[in-house]
Design a protein around this motif. Structure first.
Motif, PDB file in Angstrom:
ATOM      1  N   TYR A 130      25.959  -5.345  45.692  1.00  0.00           N
ATOM      2  CA  TYR A 130      26.236  -5.583  44.317  1.00  0.00           C
ATOM      3  C   TYR A 130      24.872  -5.198  43.650  1.00  0.00           C
ATOM      4  CZ  TYR A 130      29.864  -8.478  46.663  1.00  0.00           C
ATOM      5  OH  TYR A 130      30.924  -8.615  47.351  1.00  0.00           O
ATOM      6  N   SER A 131      24.921  -5.216  42.080  1.00  0.00           N
ATOM      7  CA  SER A 131      23.538  -5.078  41.247  1.00  0.00           C
ATOM      8  C   SER A 131      23.472  -6.046  40.549  1.00  0.00           C
ATOM      9  CB  SER A 131      23.645  -3.617  40.880  1.00  0.00           C
ATOM     10  OG  SER A 131      24.896  -3.544  39.991  1.00  0.00           O
ATOM     11  N   ALA A 132      22.146  -6.168  40.032  1.00  0.00           N
ATOM     12  CA  ALA A 132      21.954  -7.414  39.252  1.00  0.00           C
ATOM     13  C   ALA A 132      22.354  -6.981  37.805  1.00  0.00           C
ATOM     14  CB  ALA A 132      20.398  -7.790  39.122  1.00  0.00           C
ATOM     15  N   SER A 144      27.195   0.841  38.440  1.00  0.00           N
ATOM     16  CA  SER A 144      27.225   0.476  40.013  1.00  0.00           C
ATOM     17  C   SER A 144      27.799   1.482  40.866  1.00  0.00           C
ATOM     18  CB  SER A 144      28.294  -1.015  39.986  1.00  0.00           C
ATOM     19  OG  SER A 144      27.628  -1.844  39.084  1.00  0.00           O
ATOM     20  N   PRO A 199      14.235 -10.580  43.706  1.00  0.00           N
ATOM     21  CA  PRO A 199      14.608  -9.818  44.639  1.00  0.00           C
ATOM     22  C   PRO A 199      13.507  -8.468  45.082  1.00  0.00           C
ATOM     23  CG  PRO A 199      16.450  -9.844  43.168  1.00  0.00           C
ATOM     24  CD  PRO A 199      15.210 -10.708  42.661  1.00  0.00           C
ATOM     25  N   GLU A 217      22.513  -7.861  46.575  1.00  0.00           N
ATOM     26  CA  GLU A 217      21.879  -6.615  46.378  1.00  0.00           C
ATOM     27  C   GLU A 217      21.944  -5.523  47.785  1.00  0.00           C
ATOM     28  OE1 GLU A 217      19.149  -6.237  42.459  1.00  0.00           O
ATOM     29  OE2 GLU A 217      18.075  -6.292  44.218  1.00  0.00           O
ATOM     30  N   ARG A 218      21.549  -6.395  48.813  1.00  0.00           N
ATOM     31  CA  ARG A 218      21.617  -5.865  50.058  1.00  0.00           C
ATOM     32  C   ARG A 218      23.101  -5.419  50.447  1.00  0.00           C
ATOM     33  NH1 ARG A 218      16.926  -5.075  52.868  1.00  0.00           N
ATOM     34  NH2 ARG A 218      18.431  -3.725  53.978  1.00  0.00           N
ATOM     35  N   TYR A 235      19.132 -10.948  45.806  1.00  0.00           N
ATOM     36  CA  TYR A 235      18.434 -10.157  46.873  1.00  0.00           C
ATOM     37  C   TYR A 235      19.549  -9.850  47.917  1.00  0.00           C
ATOM     38  CZ  TYR A 235      15.909  -8.119  50.484  1.00  0.00           C
ATOM     39  OH  TYR A 235      15.536  -7.291  51.598  1.00  0.00           O
TER      40      TYR A 235
END
Lengths: 151, 499
Positions: free
Chosen positions: B429-431, B159, B212, B425-426, B422
């Motif tokens: 944060y990552s999945a 991340s 996303p 993420e914007r 989604y």
């Protein structure tokens, strides 16, 4: 508003964290919530850290949304939500999917909407795709849609 | 050499058919910008429910291998990496194609992928049983720390922000606790009837990786991308083979870097290609040629990202820790077929695991052969309009999620998680850490509870979880990955300010 662009989601996450933490420490039996307590404590600490950092840094952080992006996303997301939460049951699974597919295709297709050809193309793509989906899921994988959903 | 006994199983009609299908579709999907290997594997999992576990896994493994390689087609011919792993390939691959050598670039790319891929799978074959034997000494406390390590490493090294990566991991761990407690049957965090059965992994994976992408396609609106597919002129394959065999430095560095990065849990292929490209350039006497369509650049990048695939499954199969986000989705695929990775995997499921691994070896050859045959077609498929892609992926996500348990609740959960992801993420944060938390949560909790019970009969919880050589080593790695990532983040921030 732009200044709080990062603080609002960070605050929401912190609120969820606080709720999870509250539930974990107040529900019984305690043994069933031992692991959630461990996780939620860390969750709250990290979420509050992120929230205060977002408040401090304001617009200095990367990411977020522009008004234009929200306007572009809104129609597609509305169709997706309406399709999943209402359309699939109201129209039936395959009919609902066909409608949602065609609406999304039409809305986001850059082709000239005044030309009949572009409408015919979209209709052909939708019909072709739905035929493949029906063969795949209904005939090959035997996925049964619920009775109230026309399959 | 146990794996040799299971080679026959790959050549049955169904197994080989799945391998072919996965390879061809994987190449096409990989070449399509916006369809990452992770998403392709997540969307394919529902199709494997009715299959024999070995056949389902062969399909998923073939998709994993060939989507990574297929991403090079659009990277070379369209200058759009099909997957993040192919970013480095665009640097020299597209320039070479622009210079009129598109076919040569594709040939070099697939031959290098073949070399790297085979080396990676051989490492998987020989390293996994050794690591599995070593992992047999793990008790509940070590297994708990291993699960935490998986979430931590992907949350920190994978991340941009350490805090947000760890927070995403915590969210995933929390989501995994929703539903009924396995031991006492207590309801936990069920605030809506849709959550009564807990969160099913497959709809969650589909939502977190596919939705996303769909919304990001919406975000681009109606803008048209006039992609120019470069023409492919004939180029003798023999010359390409000779060229690849002469570029031993690029092949060696690419394969070694890819294999090492694959073995590190959570890092994945995104950086394998870039690191290999950079290292090969540093060691090359023809450094100035890099970026101008130099063959070493393509060979290093492609051998690295395919060499990563096999080793990324080593920690997955032995310790349940995925080496990449796609491997995390594969873990979901294994669990859905009732196969729980761990030290005993080769003892408990040899008839599933060995054909799966062997198929990945044969899949590398098929990937190279079909890649060279259908590269041109795949590049044209890559031009499918975004509107069509968004609608297709959304419909597949809905049907795939529904078909898991024939439940609309799963579809609701899929959409809500995906839309939420989604927006997360914007904001950075990552999945991947969230998914890892979701998948490893039950493993961590199960071992935590078991360990706590053992500890209650011994010296107490703290000594049980925090003493012993293995525990200390694992805790040190967890803390080390956090400290290293914080240091890296601070360093990057300082460099950013200096610029």
């Amino acid at each position: 508003m732009q200044r709080f662009q990062h603080a609002i989601p960070a605050g929401l996450i912190a609120l969820v964290g606080l709720w999870v933490c509250f539930v974990s420490y107040t529900q019984t039996p305690a043994a069933a919530f031992a692991f959630p307590r461990l996780v939620s404590t860390l969750f709250v600490v990290l979420a509050l850290w992120t929230f205060f950092k977002a408040l401090r840094d304001g617009t200095a952080q990367e990411g977020g949304f522009s008004r234009q992006e929200i306007l572009r996303i809104a129609p597609g997301l509305t169709v997706a939500v309406a399709y999943v939460f209402w359309g699939a049951k109201f129209f039936g699974f395959y009919t609902g999917t066909t409608l949602a597919f065609f609406i999304l295709l039409t809305w986001y297709d850059p082709a000239d909407h005044r030309q009949l050809r572009s409408w015919v193309m979209r209709a052909i793509i939708t019909a072709g795709f739905m035929a493949v989906m029906y063969c795949l899921f209904a005939l090959i994988l035997n996925v049964y849609t619920p009775r109230e959903i026309w399959s | 050499m146990e794996f040799l006994y299971y080679f026959d199983d790959v050549f049955t009609l169904w197994a080989f058919g799945m391998l072919l299908l996965g390879t061809v579709f994987g190449l096409i999907l990989g070449a399509t910008p916006g369809l990452s290997p992770t998403m392709a594997v997540a969307l394919a999992i529902p199709f494997t429910f009715k299959m024999e576990p070995a056949h389902g896994l062969i399909l998923l493994g073939a998709l994993y291998t060939s989507t990574v390689a297929g991403g090079a087609v659009s990277a070379i011919l369209l200058k759009i990496p099909g997957a993040p792993a192919n970013i480095a390939t665009t640097l020299d691959g597209h320039t070479m194609a622009r210079n009129g050598d598109g076919k040569r670039a594709l040939q070099l790319s697939f031959l290098a992928s073949l070399f790297g891929g085979v080396a990676g799978v051989l490492l998987l074959i020989f390293a996994t049983p050794v690591l599995a034997k070593w992992a047999l000494v793990f008790g509940p406390s070590e297994s708990f720390w291993i699960a935490i390590l998986g979430v931590t490493v992907i949350g920190t090294l994978g991340s941009n922000s350490v805090v947000k990566g760890l927070l995403a991991g915590c969210i995933g761990l929390w989501i995994s606790t929703i539903g009924f407690d396995d031991i006492l049957g207590t309801q936990r965090f069920i605030f809506h009837s849709s959550l009564a059965g807990g969160i099913n992994i497959i709809p969650a994976l589909i939502g977190l990786f596919a939705i996303p992408q769909v919304i990001s396609m919406f975000a681009k609106g109606r803008s048209r991308e006039d992609l120019e597919v470069l023409s492919i002129k004939p180029h003798p394959l023999r010359q390409a083979i000779t060229e690849v065999s002469r570029r031993t430095r690029a092949l060696g560095i690419g394969t070694t870097v890819g294999a090492i990065i694959g073995l590190i849990p959570g890092v994945g292929g995104q950086i394998a290609g870039l690191v290999a490209y950079d290292q090969t350039r540093n060691f090359s006497p023809e450094r100035a040629k890099f970026g101008t369509g130099h063959s070493e650049g393509i060979i290093a990048a492609e051998s690295a990202n395919n060499a990563m695939v096999g080793p990324s499954l080593v920690p997955l199969l032995t310790l349940s820790i995925p080496g990449s986000p796609t491997a995390a989705v594969l873990l979901g695929g294994l669990i859905i077929h009732g196969i729980f990775p761990g030290p005993n995997i080769f003892r408990d499921y040899p008839e599933v695991v060995w054909p799966f691994i062997n198929s990945m070896l044969i899949g590398q050859i098929l990937m190279c052969v079909f890649g060279l045959m259908i590269a041109g077609l795949a590049a044209n498929v890559a031009r499918v309009p975004r509107a069509v892609m968004a609608a297709v992926v959304l419909a597949l996500a809905v049907f795939g999620s529904y078909s898991v348990q024939l439940s609309m609740d799963d579809v609701f959960v899929m959409l809500v998680l995906g839309a939420g992801m989604y927006f997360l993420e914007r904001y950075g944060y990552s999945a991947a850490p969230l998914v890892l938390g979701l998948i490893l949560g039950p493993i961590a909790e199960g071992n935590f509870v078991e360990g706590a019970m053992i500890a209650a009969a011994q010296n107490g919880v703290l000594p049980y979880f925090f003493t012993g050589t293995l525990n200390m080593v694992l805790i040190a790695i967890v803390l080390g990955s956090i400290v290293y990532s914080v240091w890296l983040e601070l360093k990057n921030r300082r460099q950013g300010r200096a610029l």
